[in-house]
Scaffold this active site. Structure first.
Site, PDB file in Angstrom:
ATOM      1  N   SER A 171       2.853 -10.006  -3.251  1.00  0.00           N
ATOM      2  CA  SER A 171       1.906 -11.046  -2.871  1.00  0.00           C
ATOM      3  C   SER A 171       1.319 -11.761  -4.093  1.00  0.00           C
ATOM      4  O   SER A 171       2.053 -12.315  -4.897  1.00  0.00           O
ATOM      5  CB  SER A 171       0.817 -10.428  -1.982  1.00  0.00           C
ATOM      6  N   ASP A 267       7.052 -15.660   6.643  1.00  0.00           N
ATOM      7  CA  ASP A 267       6.042 -14.830   5.984  1.00  0.00           C
ATOM      8  C   ASP A 267       4.714 -14.880   6.741  1.00  0.00           C
ATOM      9  O   ASP A 267       4.140 -15.947   6.953  1.00  0.00           O
ATOM     10  CB  ASP A 267       5.860 -15.338   4.551  1.00  0.00           C
ATOM     11  N   HIS A 334       4.979  -9.412   5.454  1.00  0.00           N
ATOM     12  CA  HIS A 334       4.509  -9.821   4.124  1.00  0.00           C
ATOM     13  C   HIS A 334       4.453  -8.593   3.232  1.00  0.00           C
ATOM     14  O   HIS A 334       3.742  -7.632   3.541  1.00  0.00           O
ATOM     15  CB  HIS A 334       3.113 -10.451   4.238  1.00  0.00           C
TER      16      HIS A 334
END
Length: 391
Positions: A171, A267, A334
């Protein structure tokens, strides 16, 4: 948050017993405080290191922790009271899974490397550096100094002798891995094989449901709050505004170091925050759809499908390079590479009949190339798992 903090030691013990993960103790860089390398609250930066052995003793994976950003005084002040803003609130031990796993079966290519998780406590993807401290709020915007301090310490502990090295992240940490990729290579021996891996960090400058770019505006605030401009890749900022250089699609065009991108075409973080952010979805018409695609209207599903097309367009310059690797699945998730199950386990997604652990290993050691894009539509890949996230 306090309750979770209290439960963490028990959860770690359970993970070690059930999954066999090694609980890796925290290292706090107290000596870095004097250099101004501190978290948002002024506490020392930190990382976890599981040392390499055997053939991996001179190989290194440095993994940057994720966890979003803070774009103004209010959100950064809130963040400093959490472990994403203070090392004083971080768990003392951390279980290493997925790409950081020390298990040869689940992580055959990297299990015996020196594996490092750099904790995230600055809110700028390790790019901030402002000398002045706001006296009213006592906030320190020093993310880049944290990165430097961690690298200096790791170099002193043997990374200066690296033969193979990977800078990775999840991330916001995966974005950091991209932004610092060439810089990471520059500090290591010229003879070392150095590459980078971004897991769910290819945030695109996509159009939201109203046709605007709220993410670009958000990154503009992040850059201004943290003083990020001077620490973003110069090859990008020399021709673009700083906020545009938070988008990998603009950075990868001039990157010199090979990069592997693991990302979901749908995502879950990007659907919630780039396609249909709350600031744009004022009537909350997307609330249910963002959480569960089964609750989307036909029109919303078309919009979500269109986001994949935006993702592919953003990835186009990256895919054109000969050294790039790509694992783009059609899952609604994610961050995947930090999970034992998803990295190489039986529940892990496959693209081109290959799991991500094998794909990244083959690409790193140049046993074969891997640049695969999944089937095009929602729910087309039966190996896609439920959502998993580090944020």
């Amino acid at each position: 948050m306090v309750r979770l903090k209290q439960l963490w030691p028990s959860l770690m013990v359970l993970a070690v017993l059930v999954i066999g993960a090694r609980a890796v103790p925290i290292t706090k860089l107290e000596s870095a405080v004097a250099k101004g390398a501190v978290c948002l609250d002024g506490s020392a930066p930190a990382y976890h290191l599981d040392k390499g052995s055997g053939s991996g003793v001179n190989n290194w994976i440095v993994h940057m922790e994720g966890g979003g950003w803070c774009a103004d005084t209010a959100s950064c002040e809130e963040r400093k009271s959490l472990m994403k803003g203070s090392s004083e609130l971080m768990n003392e031990d951390f279980g290493f899974f997925g790409i950081l796993s020390g298990n040869q079966t689940s992580n055959p290519d990297f299990y015996n490397w020196n594996r490092v998780k750099v904790r995230y406590c600055d809110g700028s993807s390790f790019t901030g550096d402002i000398e002045a401290v706001d006296p009213a709020h006592k906030l320190y915007f020093r993310g880049f100094r944290i990165w430097q301090a961690a690298m200096d310490d790791l170099m002193a502990k043997g990374m200066s002798n690296a033969q193979n090295a990977i800078l990775s992240g999840c991330s916001a940490g995966a974005l950091a891995a991209i932004l610092h990729c060439d810089r990471f290579k520059s500090i290591l021996p010229e003879t070392a094989k150095v590459k980078c891996v971004s897991d769910a960090g290819f945030f695109i400058n996509g159009k939201d449901i109203n046709g605007g770019s709220s993410m670009e505006s958000y990154y503009s605030k992040v850059a201004a709050t943290h003083g990020s401009a001077k620490n973003l890749p110069v090859s990008c900022t020399s021709s673009m505004k700083p906020e545009l250089c938070f988008f990998p699609e603009n950075v990868v065009k001039t990157m010199q170091t090979p990069l592997f991108v693991i990302n979901a075409a749908f995502d879950s973080w990007q659907i919630k925050n780039i396609l249909a952010p709350t600031v744009v979805d004022k009537h909350k018409e997307w609330n249910k759809c963002k959480q569960d695609f089964k609750k989307c209207t036909p029109t919303q599903l078309q919009t979500v499908q269109g986001y994949r097309e935006q993702m592919l367009a953003a990835l186009e310059p990256f895919r054109a390079t000969n050294t790039s690797g790509l694992f783009l699945d059609s899952c609604h998730t994610h961050c995947q590479g930090g999970s034992a199950a998803l990295w190489s386990g039986p529940q892990g997604p496959q693209v081109g009949k290959t799991k991500m652990a094998k794909a990244v290993g083959e690409w790193f050691y140049e046993r074969s190339t891997f640049q695969n894009v999944d089937c095009p539509s929602l729910n087309c890949n039966p190996t896609c798992p439920g959502a998993t996230t580090e944020d």
